[in-house]
Design a protein around this motif. Structure first.
Motif, PDB file in Angstrom:
ATOM      1  N   GLU A 170       0.826  -1.213   0.000  1.00 62.91           N
ATOM      2  CA  GLU A 170       0.000   0.000   0.000  1.00 62.91           C
ATOM      3  C   GLU A 170       0.854   1.255   0.000  1.00 62.91           C
ATOM      4  O   GLU A 170       0.528   2.252  -0.640  1.00 62.91           O
ATOM      5  N   TYR A 171       1.933   1.230   0.770  1.00 64.15           N
ATOM      6  CA  TYR A 171       2.836   2.374   0.907  1.00 64.15           C
ATOM      7  C   TYR A 171       4.263   1.927   0.637  1.00 64.15           C
ATOM      8  O   TYR A 171       4.592   0.739   0.753  1.00 64.15           O
ATOM      9  N   ALA A 172       5.108   2.889   0.312  1.00 63.85           N
ATOM     10  CA  ALA A 172       6.529   2.591   0.139  1.00 63.85           C
ATOM     11  C   ALA A 172       7.352   3.787   0.601  1.00 63.85           C
ATOM     12  O   ALA A 172       6.947   4.942   0.434  1.00 63.85           O
ATOM     13  N   ASN A 173       8.518   3.494   1.191  1.00 65.53           N
ATOM     14  CA  ASN A 173       9.463   4.548   1.539  1.00 65.53           C
ATOM     15  C   ASN A 173      10.155   5.028   0.272  1.00 65.53           C
ATOM     16  O   ASN A 173      10.763   4.234  -0.457  1.00 65.53           O
ATOM     17  N   VAL A 174      10.060   6.334   0.027  1.00 63.29           N
ATOM     18  CA  VAL A 174      10.587   6.915  -1.211  1.00 63.29           C
ATOM     19  C   VAL A 174      11.541   8.055  -0.867  1.00 63.29           C
ATOM     20  O   VAL A 174      11.277   8.848   0.038  1.00 63.29           O
ATOM     21  N   ARG A 175      12.652   8.120  -1.588  1.00 60.94           N
ATOM     22  CA  ARG A 175      13.531   9.281  -1.484  1.00 60.94           C
ATOM     23  C   ARG A 175      14.059   9.642  -2.860  1.00 60.94           C
ATOM     24  O   ARG A 175      14.009   8.827  -3.798  1.00 60.94           O
ATOM     25  N   PHE A 176      14.571  10.851  -2.985  1.00 60.65           N
ATOM     26  CA  PHE A 176      15.137  11.329  -4.235  1.00 60.65           C
ATOM     27  C   PHE A 176      16.657  11.192  -4.169  1.00 60.65           C
ATOM     28  O   PHE A 176      17.232  11.046  -3.080  1.00 60.65           O
ATOM     29  N   VAL A 177      17.318  11.229  -5.309  1.00 66.25           N
ATOM     30  CA  VAL A 177      18.785  11.100  -5.347  1.00 66.25           C
ATOM     31  C   VAL A 177      19.432  12.174  -4.470  1.00 66.25           C
ATOM     32  O   VAL A 177      19.057  13.343  -4.530  1.00 66.25           O
ATOM     33  N   ASN A 178      20.379  11.782  -3.629  1.00 65.76           N
ATOM     34  CA  ASN A 178      20.938  12.716  -2.659  1.00 65.76           C
ATOM     35  C   ASN A 178      22.451  12.882  -2.752  1.00 65.76           C
ATOM     36  O   ASN A 178      23.056  13.506  -1.887  1.00 65.76           O
ATOM     37  N   ASP A 179      23.077  12.303  -3.763  1.00 69.00           N
ATOM     38  CA  ASP A 179      24.463  12.667  -4.036  1.00 69.00           C
ATOM     39  C   ASP A 179      24.684  12.661  -5.544  1.00 69.00           C
ATOM     40  O   ASP A 179      23.837  12.214  -6.317  1.00 69.00           O
ATOM     41  N   LEU A 180      25.830  13.185  -5.967  1.00 68.22           N
ATOM     42  CA  LEU A 180      26.036  13.422  -7.404  1.00 68.22           C
ATOM     43  C   LEU A 180      26.224  12.131  -8.191  1.00 68.22           C
ATOM     44  O   LEU A 180      25.914  12.089  -9.388  1.00 68.22           O
ATOM     45  N   ILE A 181      26.697  11.085  -7.565  1.00 66.48           N
ATOM     46  CA  ILE A 181      26.787   9.797  -8.266  1.00 66.48           C
ATOM     47  C   ILE A 181      25.391   9.361  -8.699  1.00 66.48           C
ATOM     48  O   ILE A 181      25.163   8.989  -9.862  1.00 66.48           O
ATOM     49  N   LEU A 182      24.439   9.414  -7.766  1.00 67.67           N
ATOM     50  CA  LEU A 182      23.066   9.008  -8.091  1.00 67.67           C
ATOM     51  C   LEU A 182      22.392  10.007  -9.012  1.00 67.67           C
ATOM     52  O   LEU A 182      21.584   9.629  -9.864  1.00 67.67           O
ATOM     53  N   TYR A 183      22.722  11.288  -8.856  1.00 66.10           N
ATOM     54  CA  TYR A 183      22.113  12.307  -9.725  1.00 66.10           C
ATOM     55  C   TYR A 183      22.534  12.095 -11.184  1.00 66.10           C
ATOM     56  O   TYR A 183      21.699  12.143 -12.095  1.00 66.10           O
ATOM     57  N   LEU A 184      23.813  11.874 -11.414  1.00 65.48           N
ATOM     58  CA  LEU A 184      24.304  11.696 -12.782  1.00 65.48           C
ATOM     59  C   LEU A 184      23.789  10.385 -13.379  1.00 65.48           C
ATOM     60  O   LEU A 184      23.491  10.317 -14.585  1.00 65.48           O
ATOM     61  N   LEU A 185      23.665   9.363 -12.539  1.00 66.83           N
ATOM     62  CA  LEU A 185      23.071   8.116 -13.005  1.00 66.83           C
ATOM     63  C   LEU A 185      21.612   8.339 -13.392  1.00 66.83           C
ATOM     64  O   LEU A 185      21.139   7.822 -14.419  1.00 66.83           O
TER      65      LEU A 185
END
Length: 551
Positions: free
Chosen positions: A232-247
């Motif tokens: 029903e629910y999920a823990n969600v976050r956005f990219v929080n460092d540049l490695i993940l951002y560029l990916l």
């Protein structure tokens, strides 16, 4: 000409102060940063200089979950208040807009460099190289970082699992595929978050903020039909460092908006580096009526832990931490502490009394039979109990013999578990709270008014809560044919009314400056929204600024 910027910033951290100093210093203009109830920036310059500075400030200042509002006005002079300095204090933050400008500029030497140094957010790093390894720990060659991130995105799209070292730890990432359950998700494209989740504007803004928190979001009904996420629910976050951002930039080419991640899964490839960087905290929050409730965090001043540890009762510990966070030692504050883990308490702090005054506390019965015996002592309640026993004999006998010894906390949450058995919502004390789950699932807006009663007393403190009245009221509605979910909603809604009534009663005796809520029961969205709605007078409502609502 002096321009004054005033910021409403609901945190005691120094992030905003740091950015204001950094941006103002680069302007080479005379400035001062002060702090009272608001954070103020005074800056002196001519009209053109101040116009340019305002534009720079607007583009460079990051969004924050703690940032509520700001104003700007021309004033006649600098403030007489002492300037708040920021010398040699470290700030550990995710990337800012200035970082992104550098890594996205294909003419820059820092193009796609995930370890760029930034003179705005203070990010510095002497990592020289990322190592990309296969399953046998053999190096995979790449010409440049852009090629590397394109390769990783291709492999993720090809359903490979990749362990990636980030500033928040090492996680195994993979593509979101069908029949996944109990997973955590990294959103790589916030523009498409509504394809999967129901998220309001405040939640989306929070995900994109400089803090990059985790938020528990409901899966939308359309996406449920794909059978991709069985939760029903999920823990969600956005990219929080540049490695993940560029990916994430490269994953857009494959229409991948989410990745699953954990710390323990097997993996096909690994992206890592040798240096151990300072860990970047990922806090978890809940947003209710535009108020941030901190569920998990290590990003608070550890002085608060010292204050917390001075009290044996968690309810008192949480209350004193909140008073310290807001510097409310000269105020009168009524605090409600309701928890799924600890004893509940309602306490008053006032400058006119010494210490804390217990208003209401709760006590568990030894057995459900003990409650029935109390009901038998009253003529009206005894008749009701007899009618209930005759109509619901199986439920009555089961409840009478039910073992409640697993309940350890004197709390409303425990009372609801007992009520769930007595009213036949369940046959035993469950780990989950069936009453609360029923109330959450109820499609109606209102339930019946349940009696939350206190024993009559001339004192405003140390009042006794009458559990048998709470149960007697529910039995009456059960006999009248009210269904389980509606009756459960009535219990939760009436809890909110009980809080509101108690606030009014205390306020009539001691003029209150505000109401505070601590304990994780108030992180429940249904409960908090009903409580906020029930408090009809213009009382200010407070939650912890930086400290967790339940330690």
């Amino acid at each position: 000409m002096i321009l004054k910027f005033k910021f409403d910033y609901n945190s005691n951290n120094n992030t905003l102060i740091y950015f204001l100093h950094t941006i103002a210093k680069q302007s080479n203009l005379e400035y001062k940063v002060t702090k009272s109830n608001f954070i103020n920036l005074f800056i002196n310059g001519n009209e053109d200089e101040l116009t340019k500075f305002s534009t720079t400030l607007s583009s460079s200042l990051p969004m924050s979950i703690f940032f509520k509002d700001s104003t700007a006005e021309v004033v006649s002079q600098m403030s007489d208040e002492q300037s708040i300095g920021f010398d040699n204090e470290k700030i550990n933050l995710p990337f800012c807009s200035s970082c992104l400008e550098k890594v996205e500029d294909n003419t820059s030497k820092n193009f796609y460099n995930p370890f760029v140094s930034c003179d705005i957010c203070g990010t510095t790093c002497d990592v020289n190289e990322l190592s990309f390894l296969d399953f046998d720990k053999q190096q995979i060659h790449y010409e440049n970082y852009e090629e590397l991130f394109k390769k990783i995105a291709f492999l993720l799209n090809d359903e490979k699992s990749i362990k990636i070292k980030t500033r928040s730890g090492s996680f195994v990432f993979k593509k979101l595929m069908k029949t996944e359950e109990n997973v955590k998700l990294l959103c790589t494209n916030l523009a498409n978050i509504s394809k999967v989740f129901i998220a309001n504007k405040a939640e989306v803004v929070a995900l994109a903020s400089i803090e990059k928190p985790i938020i528990n979001l409901r899966v939308n009904e359309v996406f449920k039909l794909t059978n991709t996420l069985n939760q029903e629910y999920a823990n969600v976050r956005f990219v929080n460092d540049l490695i993940l951002y560029l990916l994430a930039k490269e994953l857009k080419n494959y229409d991948i908006d989410f990745l699953i991640y954990d710390e323990t899964s097997k993996f096909d490839y690994e992206l890592t580096y040798e240096k151990q960087l300072e860990a970047l905290d990922i806090m978890k929050i809940k947003i209710i009526d535009d108020k941030n409730i901190i569920l998990e965090s290590n990003s608070y001043n550890k002085v608060l832990d010292d204050i917390y540890s001075k009290f044996k009762e968690p309810s008192k510990s949480h209350f004193m931490v909140l008073l310290h966070e807001y510097n409310f030692y000269n105020k009168s504050i009524l605090n409600f502490y309701s928890s799924t883990k600890e004893d509940d308490n309602i306490a008053l702090y006032s400058k006119d009394i010494e210490g804390l005054l217990d208003i209401v506390s709760y006590k568990l019965p030894n057995s459900i039979e003990e409650i029935f015996e109390t009901l038998k002592k009253d003529e009206t309640a005894s008749k009701l109990l007899e009618n209930y026993k005759n109509k619901y004999s199986d439920i009555y006998e089961n409840a009478k013999n039910c073992d409640i010894s697993s309940l350890k906390t004197n709390s409303i949450y425990s009372y609801w578990k007992i009520i769930s058995v007595i009213l036949g919502f369940t046959s035993k004390i469950e780990e989950d709270n069936v009453l609360l789950n029923n109330a959450t699932a109820c499609v109606l807006d209102k339930g019946p008014r349940i009696d939350y009663k206190l024993k009559e007393s001339d004192k405003i403190f140390n009042k006794e809560f009458l559990l048998h009245k709470l149960i007697q009221s529910g039995m009456s509605f059960k006999l009248a044919g009210v269904d389980d979910k509606t009756l459960s909603l009535g219990y939760v809604e009436s809890f909110a009314h009980y809080i509101s009534t108690l606030i009014d009663d205390i306020h009539s005796e001691v003029k209150l400056d505000g109401i505070s809520f601590t304990g994780n029961l108030f992180s429940n969205e249904l409960i908090s929204k009903l409580v906020h709605k029930s408090i009809t007078k213009n009382f200010k409502i407070y939650y912890n600024k930086d400290f967790v609502i339940q330690k």
